[in-house]
Design an enzyme around this catalytic site. Structure first.
Site, PDB file in Angstrom:
ATOM      1  N   ASP A 283      25.410 -47.080  22.446  1.00  0.00           N
ATOM      2  CA  ASP A 283      26.040 -46.681  21.194  1.00  0.00           C
ATOM      3  C   ASP A 283      27.442 -46.139  21.438  1.00  0.00           C
ATOM      4  O   ASP A 283      27.868 -45.958  22.577  1.00  0.00           O
ATOM      5  CB  ASP A 283      25.180 -45.637  20.473  1.00  0.00           C
ATOM      6  CG  ASP A 283      24.564 -44.608  21.419  1.00  0.00           C
ATOM      7  OD1 ASP A 283      25.228 -44.256  22.425  1.00  0.00           O
ATOM      8  OD2 ASP A 283      23.438 -44.161  21.171  1.00  0.00           O
TER       9      ASP A 283
ATOM     10  N   ASP B 133      14.419 -35.373  16.851  1.00  0.00           N
ATOM     11  CA  ASP B 133      13.821 -35.966  15.657  1.00  0.00           C
ATOM     12  C   ASP B 133      13.244 -37.347  15.931  1.00  0.00           C
ATOM     13  O   ASP B 133      12.882 -38.074  15.018  1.00  0.00           O
ATOM     14  CB  ASP B 133      14.840 -36.040  14.512  1.00  0.00           C
ATOM     15  CG  ASP B 133      16.074 -36.859  14.859  1.00  0.00           C
ATOM     16  OD1 ASP B 133      16.140 -37.412  15.981  1.00  0.00           O
ATOM     17  OD2 ASP B 133      16.991 -36.935  14.013  1.00  0.00           O
TER      18      ASP B 133
END
Length: 258
Positions: A66, A135
């Site tokens: 990314d 998360d």
């Protein structure tokens, strides 16, 4: 899915063993490289082997997971800068052998499509290194991401921006709101995946990854559908695994079956 519970100091060496075995079998192998704190021990262990002359990455290639959107080339928090400092500049990878998505491109959609094509043209990723967010995100595939997604523009959650503020001098306002990220479908194309997680803060995400239901709420759970995944965790990250003792038992009695 193989779950290995080991001291944090040993995890880097375990993954370095896997990388060394891969390179021995295929010197031009394609590595999937992650940034952040999770893979640093891996990069240190691999670097030490290169420095000792035990391993060469001269013919290998790499693709990053990314990149932030809007950080110019050379920015200290741009992931292309980080991966160069943490790993690429320390080993014998050839110039230009590691590529990341261009978060500063004028046409971000075209940059994503071009990145997908580059991975395909390279023959795909042989071994993908991953971390996991608190998360449950992998790469920047935040909760709610499509389980079949490809490289695309994503908006970062407030939690991810807060978690990453430490890399921006503690200033959450300096963390970009957007990124380019390989999709979950892109990551699943890798032939082998190694995910590393340490610390109690990752314990819930690890428990969901290994023992929870496959769900976009916890994106990393898609890895349950991959045929060759190894999850390496320390005791703290393994603390919420209901079957932790079974994983330790399996590890202690592992043997090769011909």
């Amino acid at each position: 899915m193989d779950v290995v519970i080991a001291p944090e100091a040993q995890i880097g060496e375990i993954v370095a063993d896997d990388i060394a075995a891969l390179i021995a079998a295929r010197p031009d192998a394609v590595l999937g490289l992650a940034t952040g704190s999770s893979p640093l021990r891996i990069y240190d262990a691999v670097t030490q082997r290169v420095e000792r002359g035990e391993l060469s990455l001269a013919r290998a290639r790499g693709f990053m997971l990314d990149e932030y959107v809007g950080l110019p080339l050379g920015h200290p928090c741009r992931y292309s800068t980080v991966i160069d400092e943490d790993f690429v500049s320390r080993v014998d990878l050839a110039p230009g052998a590691v590529r990341g998505p261009d978060g500063d491109a004028a046409d971000l959609d075209a940059a994503c499509a071009g990145y997908e094509k580059a991975i395909r043209d390279a023959g795909g990723v042989d071994l993908q290194i991953l971390g996991i967010g608190t998360d449950g995100h992998i790469a920047f595939n935040e909760p709610g991401s499509s389980l079949a997604s490809r490289t695309r523009v994503k908006t970062l959650t407030a939690q991810t921006r807060e978690d990453n503020a430490r890399f921006f001098g503690g200033d959450v306002d300096a963390v970009p709101y957007h990124c380019l990220t390989q999709g979950l479908g892109t990551i699943m194309d890798a032939r082998r995946i190694v995910l590393v997680a340490t610390g109690e803060a990752k314990a819930e995400a690890v428990a969901q990854l290994v023992e929870g239901a496959v769900s976009a709420r916890w994106p990393a759970t898609i890895l349950q559908h991959h045929r060759r995944v190894t999850v390496l965790v320390d005791d703290a990250a393994a603390s919420r695994l209901a079957l932790a003792e079974y994983y330790r038992h399996t590890q202690a009695h592992r043997h090769l079956v011909s």
